[in-house]
Design an enzyme around this catalytic site. Structure first.
Site, PDB file in Angstrom:
ATOM      1  N   TYR A 143      27.824  56.473  63.286  1.00  0.00           N
ATOM      2  CA  TYR A 143      28.211  56.116  61.908  1.00  0.00           C
ATOM      3  C   TYR A 143      29.097  57.224  61.332  1.00  0.00           C
ATOM      4  CZ  TYR A 143      27.356  56.084  56.797  1.00  0.00           C
ATOM      5  OH  TYR A 143      27.484  56.132  55.431  1.00  0.00           O
ATOM      6  N   LYS A 147      32.965  57.521  59.940  1.00  0.00           N
ATOM      7  CA  LYS A 147      33.300  57.985  58.584  1.00  0.00           C
ATOM      8  C   LYS A 147      34.317  59.142  58.652  1.00  0.00           C
ATOM      9  CE  LYS A 147      31.331  56.509  55.163  1.00  0.00           C
ATOM     10  NZ  LYS A 147      31.700  55.341  54.311  1.00  0.00           N
TER      11      LYS A 147
HETATM   12  P1  NAD Z   1      25.678  48.901  50.409  1.00  0.00           P
HETATM   13  O1  NAD Z   1      25.334  48.329  51.746  1.00  0.00           O
HETATM   14  O2  NAD Z   1      24.709  48.700  49.291  1.00  0.00           O
HETATM   15  O3  NAD Z   1      27.092  48.332  49.943  1.00  0.00           O
HETATM   16  C1  NAD Z   1      28.163  48.151  50.832  1.00  0.00           C
HETATM   17  C2  NAD Z   1      28.918  46.893  50.433  1.00  0.00           C
HETATM   18  O4  NAD Z   1      30.015  46.726  51.341  1.00  0.00           O
HETATM   19  C3  NAD Z   1      28.047  45.625  50.524  1.00  0.00           C
HETATM   20  O5  NAD Z   1      28.106  44.887  49.312  1.00  0.00           O
HETATM   21  C4  NAD Z   1      28.659  44.860  51.696  1.00  0.00           C
HETATM   22  O6  NAD Z   1      28.573  43.440  51.551  1.00  0.00           O
HETATM   23  C5  NAD Z   1      30.116  45.347  51.650  1.00  0.00           C
HETATM   24  N1  NAD Z   1      30.782  45.179  52.955  1.00  0.00           N
HETATM   25  C6  NAD Z   1      30.289  45.543  54.181  1.00  0.00           C
HETATM   26  N2  NAD Z   1      31.135  45.178  55.141  1.00  0.00           N
HETATM   27  C7  NAD Z   1      32.191  44.589  54.527  1.00  0.00           C
HETATM   28  C8  NAD Z   1      33.398  43.992  55.002  1.00  0.00           C
HETATM   29  N3  NAD Z   1      33.678  43.906  56.327  1.00  0.00           N
HETATM   30  N4  NAD Z   1      34.275  43.492  54.111  1.00  0.00           N
HETATM   31  C9  NAD Z   1      33.999  43.536  52.773  1.00  0.00           C
HETATM   32  N5  NAD Z   1      32.857  44.076  52.266  1.00  0.00           N
HETATM   33  C10 NAD Z   1      31.973  44.589  53.132  1.00  0.00           C
HETATM   34  O7  NAD Z   1      25.989  50.451  50.663  1.00  0.00           O
HETATM   35  P2  NAD Z   1      25.943  51.654  49.603  1.00  0.00           P
HETATM   36  O8  NAD Z   1      24.656  52.360  49.760  1.00  0.00           O
HETATM   37  O9  NAD Z   1      26.381  51.164  48.270  1.00  0.00           O
HETATM   38  O10 NAD Z   1      27.067  52.608  50.216  1.00  0.00           O
HETATM   39  C11 NAD Z   1      28.358  52.654  49.629  1.00  0.00           C
HETATM   40  C12 NAD Z   1      29.198  53.684  50.351  1.00  0.00           C
HETATM   41  O11 NAD Z   1      28.588  54.972  50.234  1.00  0.00           O
HETATM   42  C13 NAD Z   1      29.398  53.454  51.840  1.00  0.00           C
HETATM   43  O12 NAD Z   1      30.733  53.781  52.177  1.00  0.00           O
HETATM   44  C14 NAD Z   1      28.447  54.425  52.495  1.00  0.00           C
HETATM   45  O13 NAD Z   1      28.914  54.825  53.774  1.00  0.00           O
HETATM   46  C15 NAD Z   1      28.503  55.582  51.508  1.00  0.00           C
HETATM   47  N6  NAD Z   1      27.308  56.435  51.504  1.00  0.00           N
HETATM   48  C16 NAD Z   1      26.103  55.904  51.157  1.00  0.00           C
HETATM   49  C17 NAD Z   1      24.974  56.737  51.117  1.00  0.00           C
HETATM   50  C18 NAD Z   1      23.623  56.197  50.695  1.00  0.00           C
HETATM   51  O14 NAD Z   1      22.649  56.977  50.701  1.00  0.00           O
HETATM   52  N7  NAD Z   1      23.514  54.931  50.319  1.00  0.00           N
HETATM   53  C19 NAD Z   1      25.101  58.098  51.440  1.00  0.00           C
HETATM   54  C20 NAD Z   1      26.362  58.601  51.784  1.00  0.00           C
HETATM   55  C21 NAD Z   1      27.472  57.756  51.802  1.00  0.00           C
END
Ligand code: NAD
Length: 247
Positions: A143, A147
């Site tokens: 993952y 990124k």
């Molecule tokens: P989440 O899964 O709640 O939201 C991600 C959204 O992206 C979802 O609504 C999903 O439907 C959409 N998505 C996925 N694949 C897609 C595609 N092919 N086309 C269009 N939409 C698509 O995730 P989150 O927790 O809100 O994470 C948001 C961002 O933050 C991500 O980039 C993640 O890598 C990053 N991040 C999250 C965390 C955490 O702890 N949640 C930590 C560090 C970084």
């Protein structure tokens, strides 16, 4: 200054908080969402585009009239001995390349992309690190590998065809709507795995409130928009909540 925002992944945990932060500015900005999932409870002040980042046509059609893109979409991070490498790379790298190309073609001048604090993690303790810290020779997992690649293409695109870019690197995110962190901890308890401790309870971990992360995305977009050669352009920003806590 009001913007016409497109929040990619706007149906997700962070994306929905980004929408809240844009609304809270009360500056007349408009909000559109691009997400692969249909909205469950659509808001009346949001325009929804359902599509897949892996399809360039889907992404391009959502860019019409947009002045700032905040791209938060990613597959969730899973702890697995067989992680979905192709899925991570096709969405986080190829999908993000589609976003960059569509911004260039549709003349969208501002692109902010959610990265991850893990991109500079070596798996060893990291204290008081800043953005000068290089990517490690080996990413901690697949993952994170995707990124890192995502971040590299976004930062390299800064200033090309009138698009300014930056990335935001959150560590673990907590807050209302979280689908990973607290649910994951509850699963650990349900499996009875909470009885095991690895280490001596001195490891530190940074957890950041989702509202702060969302606010940072909007501030970054606003800063990028201020000038056609913004000092924010081409930069990655580590985000923390302050003092790390034992984990
Ligand atoms: P989440 O899964 O709640 O939201 C991600 C959204 O992206 C979802 O609504 C999903 O439907 C959409 N998505 C996925 N694949 C897609 C595609 N092919 N086309 C269009 N939409 C698509 O995730 P989150 O927790 O809100 O994470 C948001 C961002 O933050 C991500 O980039 C993640 O890598 C990053 N991040 C999250 C965390 C955490 O702890 N949640 C930590 C560090 C970084």
């Amino acid at each position: 200054m009001p913007h016409s925002y497109l929040v990619i992944g706007g149906g997700g945990f962070l994306g929905r908080h980004v929408i809240e932060q844009i609304r809270a500015r009360k500056d007349g900005s408009t909000i559109a969402v691009f997400d692969i999932a249909e909205p469950k409870e659509p808001d009346t002040d949001v325009t929804y585009h359902t599509g897949d980042l892996r399809k360039y046509g889907d992404v391009l059609q959502a860019m019409a009239g947009i002045t700032a893109v905040i791209h938060t979409a990613s597959p969730p991070h899973v702890n697995s001995s067989n992680p979905p490498r192709d899925l991570y790379f096709s969405i986080n790298v190829d999908g993000t390349k589609n976003v960059i190309k569509a911004c260039q073609e549709a003349h969208v001048p501002v692109l902010v992309v959610t990265s991850s604090g893990s991109v500079i993690s070596t798996g060893e303790p990291m204290v008081n690190v800043d953005e000068h810290t290089p990517y490690p020779p080996q990413a901690i997992d697949v993952y994170t590998e995707s990124k890192i690649e995502c971040e590299k293409v976004v930062l390299a695109a800064n200033g090309i065809a009138g698009v300014q870019t930056c990335t935001i690197r959150p560590s673990a995110i907590f807050g209302p709507g979280d689908r990973q962190l607290i649910p994951g901890m509850i699963e650990v308890c349900q499996r009875g795995q909470h009885r095991f401790q690895i280490g001596n309870n001195t490891s530190l971990m940074d957890f950041t409130y989702v509202g702060n992360i969302a606010y940072a995305h909007v501030l970054a977009a606003e800063k990028l928009a201020l000038s056609s050669s913004s000092p924010v352009g081409g930069q990655a920003f580590n985000l923390t909540n302050g003092t790390p806590v034992p984990f």
